[in-house]
Design a protein around this motif. Sequence first.
Motif, PDB file in Angstrom:
ATOM      1  N   UNK A  62      57.048  -2.605  78.743  1.00  0.00           N
ATOM      2  CA  UNK A  62      58.402  -2.433  79.273  1.00  0.00           C
ATOM      3  C   UNK A  62      59.213  -3.719  79.122  1.00  0.00           C
ATOM      4  N   UNK A  63      58.527  -4.855  79.328  1.00  0.00           N
ATOM      5  CA  UNK A  63      59.241  -6.119  79.122  1.00  0.00           C
ATOM      6  C   UNK A  63      58.316  -7.120  78.479  1.00  0.00           C
ATOM      7  N   UNK A  64      58.898  -8.022  77.730  1.00  0.00           N
ATOM      8  CA  UNK A  64      58.100  -9.014  77.010  1.00  0.00           C
ATOM      9  C   UNK A  64      59.006 -10.150  76.557  1.00  0.00           C
ATOM     10  N   UNK A  91      69.960   1.907  67.813  1.00  0.00           N
ATOM     11  CA  UNK A  91      68.615   2.005  67.232  1.00  0.00           C
ATOM     12  C   UNK A  91      67.707   0.876  67.708  1.00  0.00           C
ATOM     13  N   UNK A  92      68.250  -0.123  68.415  1.00  0.00           N
ATOM     14  CA  UNK A  92      67.385  -1.176  68.980  1.00  0.00           C
ATOM     15  C   UNK A  92      66.754  -0.657  70.272  1.00  0.00           C
ATOM     16  N   UNK A  93      65.423  -0.572  70.348  1.00  0.00           N
ATOM     17  CA  UNK A  93      64.805   0.003  71.548  1.00  0.00           C
ATOM     18  C   UNK A  93      64.775  -0.946  72.754  1.00  0.00           C
ATOM     19  N   UNK A  94      65.070  -2.219  72.537  1.00  0.00           N
ATOM     20  CA  UNK A  94      65.020  -3.180  73.651  1.00  0.00           C
ATOM     21  C   UNK A  94      66.383  -3.830  73.854  1.00  0.00           C
ATOM     22  N   UNK A 131      62.888  -9.383  76.443  1.00  0.00           N
ATOM     23  CA  UNK A 131      63.224  -8.049  75.913  1.00  0.00           C
ATOM     24  C   UNK A 131      62.769  -6.998  76.927  1.00  0.00           C
ATOM     25  N   UNK A 132      63.685  -6.132  77.322  1.00  0.00           N
ATOM     26  CA  UNK A 132      63.375  -5.065  78.281  1.00  0.00           C
ATOM     27  C   UNK A 132      63.638  -3.727  77.584  1.00  0.00           C
ATOM     28  N   UNK A 133      62.669  -2.832  77.661  1.00  0.00           N
ATOM     29  CA  UNK A 133      62.832  -1.538  76.986  1.00  0.00           C
ATOM     30  C   UNK A 133      64.059  -0.816  77.542  1.00  0.00           C
ATOM     31  N   UNK A 134      64.908  -0.323  76.652  1.00  0.00           N
ATOM     32  CA  UNK A 134      66.129   0.359  77.095  1.00  0.00           C
ATOM     33  C   UNK A 134      65.779   1.555  77.977  1.00  0.00           C
TER      34      UNK A 134
END
Length: 551
Positions: free
Chosen positions: A435-437, A498-501, A455-458
């Motif tokens: 979910x986050x990284x 299209x960016x998932x994060x 980066x946090x998953x949308x």
Amino acid sequence: MGLRASKVLVLGGGAGVAAYVWPNPRMDQQESFRWDQDGFNHGPFAFELDPCDKYDFAGTGRSNAADWIRTAYHDMATYNVADGTGGMDSSIRFKEEQSRAENVGDSFSNTLRVLDRDASSYVSIADILALALIISMENCGGPEIDYRAGRVDAMEPNVAGVPEPQNDLDSHIASFARQGFTQEEMIGLVACGHSFGGVQHDAFPDIVPDLGDPNNTHSNAAFDSTFVHFDNNMYVEFMDGTTANPLVVGTNDTTNSDKRIFSSDGNVTMRAFAESPTLFASTCASLFARMIDTVPRGVQLTEVIKPLPVKPHAFMTTYIGNGQLTLEGDIRLWNLTENLNRTVRIVWLNSDGSTSDDNAVELLHSENQVGSALGGRITSMWYSLHNATSSQSFLTLDAAKSNSISKFSVLIDEGNGSGPRVEDQGGIGFRIEDTLMWSSSSCAPTFGTGRLDIAVRKGTSPSRVWVEVDAFSFDLGNVPIEPNAYNASLVEPQAGDDEPYEIWRVDINGEVDLFVDYGIYAEVNGVRIMAVGVRNGGDLDSCTDAPESPF
Ligand code: HEM
């Protein structure tokens, strides 16, 4: 091979049930300090004990091991069983305690100078002192000693109460009773501790003269002939009358405390120790465990920390943009010897729970990836997700298709035809938080500003995203080691659909510390989640070299 097959194999394979489930940042760090003693990915202790007469300060005749063991005892010896105060709480670090007559000498300040920097919000200084004792013993001939974690550092000195050599026998018996030990246990504990080291002229000039020995510039008069090694020689030498222990045959009988203590039960305990090295070792193992578990009332220690049979180490996920993330880290296989025919693979589940035959990768191993513990009695083999030929992590996952990773199993094939066995923590698997990284666009300041990009998953909608770092000082004094938090803000504008994060950012103004680890967290629906892996400030690219943030 998919995870379904793995589970079946696990049930048939009888893998041991671990004491805790990975990931657990606090227990992972504790377990590593306790068991990754020497060799690959080693912790901070055994290196300072190799060889066992290693001494980090000027002069000869002394050892780190003896200093560390004495320090642990003097920290514990303030315990009062009646009111539950004192005990192992690192109060020995306070100058006020160190300046007391009962704590003469520089063993304590030396020990803390070497070791206190290894403490963190996960491992207290008192835990470090306990680990230093057991790892000294285990690496220098002694038995394995149970270790529990969770000691709490005192914020002020304890009441005085360490026994001194000029005290009479009744005072010693009363002092050990106050610490929670019987007379017989007192004989054992002093005997076990004094298997190492000796009495030095600088601290006790009335007991030991200046020996004038260039090979022993501290004039440290040893307790026995093997004073950097755990064994029962002192008791053999005590019983056969050849002992040179300065607390037994010192010219001033008033300070011959070992003599009074050892003979206080008519030599029954000492005779038994002299006759049986194994009895001596097992008695010392249990007394030392009791000693380091003597903590202020109310402090709750963990279960005894056993090694995980299969342990991920330094795992970290990093978002590298364009819908891709990397996973890196090492896997430790406990208590195995080298087998170049062995193959180790991980197989994983996608974040949506699906899997495919492609979800498997073989780990790399070379002959230097060997760890050891208990003075080499146990070896561990390490396998690596790093790509040996490239700085990029081996495992690159495509998060855009939402297949990413949720958990993995480890398949170990000894290459002997019996097929792979599966390790997955009794069916739970090794969970990877995606979910986050970290984002690879994080960077350290060259002059002034840097940034920690997360980066946090949308669609996660965290109520808060933040970075934590331990407050740290080389002179800890009474400062508690606690994490400082830095809140992150959502970067605007974000990149395309299209960016998932999405990227959250902590702006750092000259505050990136190159020597500490940064952990990242988010609160989602009231639950705190932590990213896989901490990043050391020293490992960040400088901001001029870091990839541009995708946003
Ligand atoms: C009545 C109880 C005790 C007395 C009176 C006593 C006394 C002493 C003295 C006078 C020294 C010399 C210190 C120096 O020169 O720096 C010493 C060293 C030492 N003591 Fe004890 N001790 C006692 C109990 C213990 C216990 C229970 C342990 C550990 C469990 C222990 C571990 C050590 C060690 C490892 C050293 C060697 C230090 C070195 O060589 O640097 N002692 N002790």
